[in-house]
Design a protein around this motif. Sequence first.
Motif, mmCIF file in Angstrom:
data_model
loop_
_atom_site.group_PDB
_atom_site.id
_atom_site.type_symbol
_atom_site.label_atom_id
_atom_site.label_comp_id
_atom_site.label_asym_id
_atom_site.label_seq_id
_atom_site.Cartn_x
_atom_site.Cartn_y
_atom_site.Cartn_z
ATOM 1 N N LEU A 436 -7.425 -39.519 3.303
ATOM 2 C CA LEU A 436 -6.906 -40.837 3.640
ATOM 3 C C LEU A 436 -5.507 -40.638 4.235
ATOM 4 O O LEU A 436 -4.598 -40.135 3.570
ATOM 5 C CB LEU A 436 -6.862 -41.724 2.398
ATOM 6 C CG LEU A 436 -8.178 -41.824 1.587
ATOM 7 C CD1 LEU A 436 -7.975 -42.711 0.363
ATOM 8 C CD2 LEU A 436 -9.312 -42.340 2.451
ATOM 9 N N GLU A 437 -5.341 -41.079 5.491
ATOM 10 C CA GLU A 437 -4.098 -40.809 6.208
ATOM 11 C C GLU A 437 -3.256 -42.076 6.335
ATOM 12 O O GLU A 437 -3.782 -43.153 6.623
ATOM 13 C CB GLU A 437 -4.400 -40.256 7.597
ATOM 14 C CG GLU A 437 -3.159 -39.872 8.377
ATOM 15 C CD GLU A 437 -3.484 -39.326 9.736
ATOM 16 O OE1 GLU A 437 -2.750 -38.449 10.229
ATOM 17 O OE2 GLU A 437 -4.513 -39.786 10.338
ATOM 18 N N MET A 438 -1.963 -41.900 6.106
ATOM 19 C CA MET A 438 -0.989 -42.956 6.355
ATOM 20 C C MET A 438 -0.061 -42.476 7.482
ATOM 21 O O MET A 438 0.673 -41.486 7.314
ATOM 22 C CB MET A 438 -0.166 -43.251 5.106
ATOM 23 C CG MET A 438 0.828 -44.385 5.297
ATOM 24 S SD MET A 438 1.854 -44.671 3.824
ATOM 25 C CE MET A 438 2.888 -43.195 3.819
ATOM 26 N N VAL A 439 -0.135 -43.161 8.625
ATOM 27 C CA VAL A 439 0.666 -42.792 9.793
ATOM 28 C C VAL A 439 1.902 -43.667 9.813
ATOM 29 O O VAL A 439 1.802 -44.905 9.734
ATOM 30 C CB VAL A 439 -0.139 -42.958 11.088
ATOM 31 C CG1 VAL A 439 0.735 -42.570 12.290
ATOM 32 C CG2 VAL A 439 -1.407 -42.113 11.037
ATOM 33 N N THR A 440 3.082 -43.025 9.950
ATOM 34 C CA THR A 440 4.349 -43.740 10.021
ATOM 35 C C THR A 440 4.838 -43.711 11.472
ATOM 36 O O THR A 440 4.962 -42.629 12.078
ATOM 37 C CB THR A 440 5.403 -43.100 9.116
ATOM 38 O OG1 THR A 440 4.889 -43.034 7.783
ATOM 39 C CG2 THR A 440 6.693 -43.890 9.129
ATOM 40 N N VAL A 441 5.101 -44.926 12.004
ATOM 41 C CA VAL A 441 5.545 -45.045 13.393
ATOM 42 C C VAL A 441 6.891 -45.766 13.406
ATOM 43 O O VAL A 441 7.030 -46.834 12.812
ATOM 44 C CB VAL A 441 4.521 -45.803 14.254
ATOM 45 C CG1 VAL A 441 5.039 -45.929 15.700
ATOM 46 C CG2 VAL A 441 3.170 -45.102 14.201
ATOM 47 N N ASN A 442 7.881 -45.151 14.098
ATOM 48 C CA ASN A 442 9.198 -45.775 14.241
ATOM 49 C C ASN A 442 9.612 -45.622 15.708
ATOM 50 O O ASN A 442 10.007 -44.532 16.159
ATOM 51 C CB ASN A 442 10.221 -45.100 13.334
ATOM 52 C CG ASN A 442 11.510 -45.895 13.242
ATOM 53 O OD1 ASN A 442 11.868 -46.615 14.182
ATOM 54 N ND2 ASN A 442 12.234 -45.711 12.126
ATOM 55 N N ASN A 443 9.493 -46.679 16.461
ATOM 56 C CA ASN A 443 9.790 -46.640 17.884
ATOM 57 C C ASN A 443 11.295 -46.611 18.172
ATOM 58 O O ASN A 443 11.726 -46.264 19.275
ATOM 59 C CB ASN A 443 9.166 -47.847 18.587
ATOM 60 C CG ASN A 443 7.653 -47.783 18.561
ATOM 61 O OD1 ASN A 443 7.089 -46.684 18.593
ATOM 62 N ND2 ASN A 443 6.984 -48.941 18.486
ATOM 63 N N VAL A 444 12.083 -46.993 17.172
ATOM 64 C CA VAL A 444 13.534 -47.013 17.399
ATOM 65 C C VAL A 444 14.043 -45.586 17.580
ATOM 66 O O VAL A 444 14.834 -45.279 18.481
ATOM 67 C CB VAL A 444 14.234 -47.724 16.232
ATOM 68 C CG1 VAL A 444 15.759 -47.658 16.404
ATOM 69 C CG2 VAL A 444 13.753 -49.161 16.117
ATOM 70 N N ILE A 445 13.575 -44.752 16.727
ATOM 71 C CA ILE A 445 14.031 -43.366 16.788
ATOM 72 C C ILE A 445 12.970 -42.458 17.392
ATOM 73 O O ILE A 445 13.072 -41.234 17.354
ATOM 74 C CB ILE A 445 14.424 -42.855 15.404
ATOM 75 C CG1 ILE A 445 13.234 -42.932 14.446
ATOM 76 C CG2 ILE A 445 15.606 -43.637 14.853
ATOM 77 C CD1 ILE A 445 13.531 -42.322 13.087
ATOM 78 N N ASN A 446 11.912 -43.110 17.916
ATOM 79 C CA ASN A 446 10.809 -42.374 18.543
ATOM 80 C C ASN A 446 10.263 -41.312 17.585
ATOM 81 O O ASN A 446 10.169 -40.131 17.909
ATOM 82 C CB ASN A 446 11.277 -41.743 19.861
ATOM 83 C CG ASN A 446 10.098 -41.282 20.720
ATOM 84 O OD1 ASN A 446 8.984 -41.774 20.547
ATOM 85 N ND2 ASN A 446 10.363 -40.353 21.632
ATOM 86 N N PHE A 447 9.798 -41.856 16.382
ATOM 87 C CA PHE A 447 9.263 -40.953 15.349
ATOM 88 C C PHE A 447 7.819 -41.328 15.051
ATOM 89 O O PHE A 447 7.462 -42.496 14.966
ATOM 90 C CB PHE A 447 10.114 -41.044 14.069
ATOM 91 C CG PHE A 447 9.554 -40.267 12.927
ATOM 92 C CD1 PHE A 447 9.728 -38.901 12.833
ATOM 93 C CD2 PHE A 447 8.813 -40.914 11.912
ATOM 94 C CE1 PHE A 447 9.212 -38.190 11.777
ATOM 95 C CE2 PHE A 447 8.299 -40.184 10.864
ATOM 96 C CZ PHE A 447 8.493 -38.836 10.790
ATOM 97 N N ARG A 448 7.029 -40.273 14.849
ATOM 98 C CA ARG A 448 5.622 -40.479 14.439
ATOM 99 C C ARG A 448 5.261 -39.328 13.508
ATOM 100 O O ARG A 448 5.383 -38.148 13.875
ATOM 101 C CB ARG A 448 4.691 -40.511 15.639
ATOM 102 C CG ARG A 448 3.237 -40.768 15.263
ATOM 103 C CD ARG A 448 2.335 -40.722 16.514
ATOM 104 N NE ARG A 448 0.954 -40.942 16.199
ATOM 105 C CZ ARG A 448 0.333 -42.110 16.160
ATOM 106 N NH1 ARG A 448 1.047 -43.220 16.444
ATOM 107 N NH2 ARG A 448 -0.934 -42.211 15.881
ATOM 108 N N GLY A 449 4.821 -39.663 12.304
ATOM 109 C CA GLY A 449 4.425 -38.664 11.319
ATOM 110 C C GLY A 449 3.322 -39.218 10.417
ATOM 111 O O GLY A 449 2.994 -40.403 10.454
ATOM 112 N N SER A 450 2.732 -38.329 9.608
ATOM 113 C CA SER A 450 1.644 -38.762 8.733
ATOM 114 C C SER A 450 1.680 -38.018 7.416
ATOM 115 O O SER A 450 2.251 -36.920 7.323
ATOM 116 C CB SER A 450 0.293 -38.554 9.413
ATOM 117 O OG SER A 450 0.009 -37.169 9.552
#
Length: 464
Positions: A436-450
């Motif tokens: 089960l994956e939780m993807v974290t997206v933050n466009n302010v700092i241009n971050f994407r992780g899981s």
Amino acid sequence: MLPERRGFTSRSSVRMLAALLFILHWIQPGHGQTCTEGFVYDRRARQCIDVDECRTLPDACRGDMRCVNQNGGYLCIPRSLYNQPYRPETPDLPEPAYPDPSLGFPDTFVPAVPRSVEPSYPRVRTTAPCILGYTLAEDGTCNDIDECETNSHHCNPTQVCINTAGGYTCSCTEGYWLIGGQCQDIDECRYGYCQQLCANVPGSYSCSCNPGFILNPDSRTCQDVDECNDEPCSHGCFNTYGSFMCNCDEGFELAADGTSCIDLDECSFSEFLCQHRCVNTPGSFSCVCPPGYYVYEDGRSCEDFNECDTGNNTCTTAQVCFNFQGGFTCLNPLQCHSPYIEVSDNQCMCSAENPACRDQPFTILYRHMDLSSGRSVPADIFQMQATTRYPGAFYIFQIKSGNDGREFYMRQTSNVSATLVLSRPIKGPKEVVLDLEMVTVNNVINFRGSSIIRLTIFVSEHPF
């Protein structure tokens, strides 16, 4: 002329006496019974008895005649003849010889010695002073003639002769009554002599009882038999009037013979008596559970046996015992594969400084759960939630792997949480591993992780 007159007078007297000896016949009905002449029906004695015509008929005998009742009739005889005392014979005054009255009188009678004054009736010899029905004994007394013993009676063959003083009576034996001069059998069964069953026999009757009754000592009434004293039933017995009923203990039913009891198979009545399996026993039933379960206090439900809590498992000290419905498993110590490193007992992390972790999930968290086979759907079974929140970030929840049969889907419940939903029933025993994956997206700092939760689901063999 005188001898002729005397002869004529003597013959006339004999004829007159013979004419006076007659029987008057009388038929008297009595309650449907007809008696012969000279008899009347006695209701109490239930038989025909002689009629005393000398009492019932006015002037039965006229003139100087006396009435003498006889069996079935009466006689009229001269009073002087009836009342004449006994005197011994004297040689100087011989008495005339008379014939035996029982043999009848002849047409002529000649006295032995002519007398100057002749009586108008024949004189009875002083040696025979007995009336009809009696005979003179040697001692000079009159003895009754037993017409029944001498067979000089006139009873018909169906009647019974009963000797009486000076005569006899024709009667019927017990069980017969006189009808039209004949003794006919009395049908006692028509008059309710027996309480239940009656069989008429000539001159009598026989009583019997229906099944379940016995004849009382009076041979007429019946008494109920308590069949339960003989223990005819295999279990319980209840006596009834004229019969009995058998009953059975709980868990048994009465057989077709009405007395024996057969076991009742409760398990055949319903498949819901036991949660797992029903076993019939004599008079009852019991529920059994599969291995890994025990029968609950209600005697029907199955409860999981927690082998990990009881210590009834095969796990080593290095392993972790994990209990699930109907069994257990031994979890080996966590081993994180490169480039992941162990940060806790159930979590592996891939450091951001490590170039090999650039395209890998930041953390892998290991979780375990159990699921009953065939669980109803839809069902919420697991929940995910972000533990760290970043300003301006949003989260996406999804099933990355392990959902090949499309049994699960993720439903996002908020911007930081989601729920794993079982959409199709799964039959066990089975082991399912979901990432089960939780993807974290933050466009302010241009971050994407899981981050990954590796969920292992142990599906039990049984639906409980």
